[in-house]
Design an enzyme around this catalytic site. Sequence first.
Site, PDB file in Angstrom:
ATOM      1  CG  MET A 116      -1.666  -1.254   1.559  1.00 44.45           C
ATOM      2  SD  MET A 116      -2.701  -1.838   0.223  1.00 44.45           S
ATOM      3  CE  MET A 116      -3.957  -0.597   0.214  1.00 44.45           C
ATOM      4  CB  CYS A 163       6.291  -1.217   6.465  1.00 43.86           C
ATOM      5  SG  CYS A 163       5.523  -1.358   4.852  1.00 43.86           S
ATOM      6  CE  LYS A 214       1.985  -5.803  12.630  1.00 45.91           C
ATOM      7  NZ  LYS A 214       0.713  -5.391  12.024  1.00 45.91           N
ATOM      8  CB  THR A 263       3.152  -8.555   5.601  1.00 47.92           C
ATOM      9  OG1 THR A 263       3.775  -7.281   5.419  1.00 47.92           O
ATOM     10  CG2 THR A 263       1.679  -8.364   5.893  1.00 47.92           C
ATOM     11  CB  SER A 312      -5.588 -11.625   5.745  1.00 53.49           C
ATOM     12  OG  SER A 312      -4.425 -10.947   5.383  1.00 53.49           O
TER      13      SER A 312
HETATM   14  O1  RRO Z   1       1.070   0.349   4.077  1.00 59.63           O
HETATM   15  C1  RRO Z   1       1.656  -0.710   3.789  1.00 59.63           C
HETATM   16  O2  RRO Z   1       2.020  -0.946   2.628  1.00 59.63           O
HETATM   17  C2  RRO Z   1       1.996  -1.728   4.798  1.00 59.63           C
HETATM   18  C3  RRO Z   1       2.480  -1.442   6.066  1.00 59.63           C
HETATM   19 BR1  RRO Z   1       2.659   0.294   6.716  1.00 59.63          BR
HETATM   20  C4  RRO Z   1       2.869  -2.501   6.931  1.00 59.63           C
HETATM   21  O3  RRO Z   1       3.327  -2.319   8.067  1.00 59.63           O
HETATM   22  N1  RRO Z   1       2.746  -3.764   6.465  1.00 59.63           N
HETATM   23  C5  RRO Z   1       2.267  -4.037   5.251  1.00 59.63           C
HETATM   24  O4  RRO Z   1       2.165  -5.219   4.884  1.00 59.63           O
HETATM   25  N2  RRO Z   1       1.892  -3.012   4.413  1.00 59.63           N
END
Ligand code: RRO
Length: 300
Positions: free
Chosen positions: A71, A128, A161, A189, A262
Amino acid sequence: MVSLSVDIAGIHLRNPTMLASGVLGISGKLLRKVAMAGAGAVVTKSISLHPRSGYLNPTIVKVDCGFINAMGLPNPGVDYFVKEVAIAKEGGAPVIGSVVGEQVEEFVEVALKLEKAGIDALELNVSCPHARAGLIGQSPELTYQIVKAVKGAVNIPVFVKLTPNVTDITEIAKVAVDAGADAITAINTVKAMYINIEIGKPVLNNVFGGLSGPAIKPIAVRCVYEIYRAVNVPIVGVGGICKWQDAVEFFMAGASAVQIGSGIAKGLSIFREITKGLEDFLEKSGYKRISDIVGLAHKV
Ligand code: RRO
């Protein structure tokens, strides 16, 4: 009569399920809705100092065993988001603010603003898998600096986290706890990618993304198990939880609460389904509370 309530780092939860960061956490109304659907606590989308539009589409792709997202941390920025906190709290569950930044000062500034807005706790997102900010969680030094600085600035509990995209997750967990972390959330993730063979190209605009969903559950359970042996603070388990049996597995590995990300794809009823399943499981197994099974898989 069994009790599902848990206390984590001074936060009281009526049940041990939370909404994971990044899923529906972008507005107060959505967070309120999830709390009213039965979540024990809700975690916001990661909030940065300035607004971020995120990456261009495609930002998410469904794969056989979950989703891969990149994202790009889209969020309206903390000055806008503080107005959402009071609305989120109307849901009746604690609201945990996920904080993201690129340097120590940004984490501290966002943390202070969220605390002032009445957020119940913070979850520092140093993990992330596909953003520069996420690299922090692969560095013990940077993780220490950020956790120490935020802990020195705020008076609310601080969760950290962690990313599974490291050789030894316990090294980062120990550093976070040494710096004052009140709890550890594991895991973010797993770095992944998907190639469309018809066009011969990666599908995500960012090429790499983070894999979530059932595929990562065994990785997350292993991380929680390892962290439980390494540190002495509560652990919040997250990764592929879709049913109550998954949650039980996380508790037995050492988690004191779980987050659903999810799994929300099944609908918001997932919170009540999981809590009902947990209640029945405790009852029929002769346990009185969640803490009776936390870390059970470690006992010989
Ligand atoms: O926003 C993202 O793309 C995102 C974040 Br901040 C995160 O911590 N973990 C993820 O899988 N996507």
